[in-house]
Design an enzyme around this catalytic site. Structure first.
Site, PDB file in Angstrom:
ATOM      1  N   GLU A 153       4.828  19.733   1.733  1.00  7.73           N
ATOM      2  CA  GLU A 153       4.566  20.501   0.573  1.00  7.73           C
ATOM      3  C   GLU A 153       4.903  22.108   0.697  1.00  7.73           C
ATOM      4  O   GLU A 153       3.909  22.498   1.492  1.00  7.73           O
ATOM      5  CB  GLU A 153       3.387  20.063  -0.157  1.00  7.73           C
ATOM      6  CG  GLU A 153       2.916  20.840  -1.397  1.00  7.73           C
ATOM      7  CD  GLU A 153       1.445  20.721  -1.841  1.00  7.73           C
ATOM      8  OE1 GLU A 153       1.454  20.871  -2.958  1.00  7.73           O
ATOM      9  OE2 GLU A 153       0.701  20.603  -1.180  1.00  7.73           O
ATOM     10  N   GLN A 216       3.052  17.320  -8.436  1.00  8.32           N
ATOM     11  CA  GLN A 216       1.935  17.827  -8.973  1.00  8.32           C
ATOM     12  C   GLN A 216       1.986  19.058  -9.897  1.00  8.32           C
ATOM     13  O   GLN A 216       3.026  19.603  -9.938  1.00  8.32           O
ATOM     14  CB  GLN A 216       1.124  18.103  -7.755  1.00  8.32           C
ATOM     15  CG  GLN A 216       0.723  17.179  -6.866  1.00  8.32           C
ATOM     16  CD  GLN A 216       0.025  17.528  -5.423  1.00  8.32           C
ATOM     17  OE1 GLN A 216       0.438  18.769  -4.843  1.00  8.32           O
ATOM     18  NE2 GLN A 216      -0.973  16.730  -4.926  1.00  8.32           N
ATOM     19  N   GLU A 252      -3.507  18.015  -9.911  1.00  3.28           N
ATOM     20  CA  GLU A 252      -4.335  18.899  -9.162  1.00  3.28           C
ATOM     21  C   GLU A 252      -4.578  20.126  -9.717  1.00  3.28           C
ATOM     22  O   GLU A 252      -4.114  21.130  -9.413  1.00  3.28           O
ATOM     23  CB  GLU A 252      -3.462  18.863  -7.743  1.00  3.28           C
ATOM     24  CG  GLU A 252      -4.346  19.337  -6.738  1.00  3.28           C
ATOM     25  CD  GLU A 252      -3.378  19.543  -5.522  1.00  3.28           C
ATOM     26  OE1 GLU A 252      -3.912  19.210  -4.490  1.00  3.28           O
ATOM     27  OE2 GLU A 252      -2.221  20.047  -5.510  1.00  3.28           O
TER      28      GLU A 252
END
Length: 277
Positions: A153, A216, A252
């Site tokens: 990520e 996300q 998130e």
């Protein structure tokens, strides 16, 4: 229609961690993600998933350390944010991946995020990248044998100064070099907006490659609900649908109301709009 997973490290902060599973299910979530499960026996976490009919879709390998105590110390005290790119910590990285795969098997979780780690000031970036590629190649092989994906990520350096991986093109270049089909990108639109912007076009560029394993979202810049800030969630969700992405979108973010009763639930208007609930 996008599928959304509750991030239990951030949502429902007024509740003990194991109580957050039931809260997410009551709000209509069918899946969950979080940072780390290692403070609890895997069986205990599995029981919460099963009791609340939830699917585990993502968690992180340890940020450092090899057991519950050292993992908590690495994150909370030492400020570690992964070991994948850190020379001299290869054995620690491998032990962490092996532990994560044990949890993934118990929780029936298909993917694990491998945090890159912090680049020390003045460090030789090329050397760190060489270690990163080598570690990822090893981890991808272990995960493939277990039927799991591993993810990397890009994270913005405002939230995590010094983080090794920051941009989508860097992540995809690493994946191409490693050459493992089960190594994919965890594309967080919050980090993407802060570092690069042009979010819709980045979605159009990378989702069709099949190398994005998870999305996300959070509002920018305060990391509250996705509809609070400069992003336009309905438009982005329509782009994601148009591109045929069938994975999960992790929620998130930190509820704007903070750790108060119903603070998360009362802020889910954006989710009801997105899902037609």
């Amino acid at each position: 229609m996008p599928r959304f997973a509750a991030n239990l490290s951030m949502l429902y902060p007024e509740l003990p961690f194991l109580d957050r599973f039931a809260a997410a299910a009551r709000d209509g979530f069918k899946a969950v993600e979080y940072l780390f499960p290692y403070a609890f026996p895997a069986e205990q976490v599995r029981d919460q998933l099963q009791a609340n009919d939830l699917q585990q879709v993502l968690f992180n390998a340890p940020p450092g350390g090899t057991d519950a105590t050292s993992i908590a110390h690495a994150w909370d005290v030492a400020g570690m944010r992964g070991t994948a790119s850190l020379p001299g910590r290869e054995a620690e990285f491998r032990a962490g991946v092996e532990l994560a795969l044990q949890y993934a098997a118990m929780l029936d979780c298909p993917r694990i995020h491998l945090m890159a780690g912090l680049l020390p000031a003045g460090a030789d970036r090329a050397m760190h990248r060489e270690v990163y590629v080598s570690n990822l190649r090893w981890a991808a092989a272990q995960a493939a044998a277990a039927g799991r994906d591993v993810l990397i990520e890009p994270i913005n350096t405002r939230d995590i100064p010094g983080f090794f991986l920051n941009r989508q093109d860097e992540a995809h270049a690493v994946i191409a070099e490693v050459g493992a089909a089960n190594l994919k990108v965890q594309m967080d639109l919050y980090h993407l907006q802060i570092v690069e912007g042009d979010v819709a076009m980045k979605l159009r560029q990378y989702l069709p490659t099949g190398r994005v394993g998870h999305l996300q979202i959070a509002g920018v810049p305060q990391r509250h609900e996705p509809d609070l800030g400069e992003l336009n969630p309905p438009y982005l969700f329509s782009v994601i649908d148009e591109l045929g992405f069938d994975g999960w979108i992790g929620c998130e973010y930190r509820p704007a109301r903070g750790p108060v009763a119903n603070g998360t639930s009362d802020g889910l208007g954006w989710l009801k709009q997105a899902t037609g609930a």
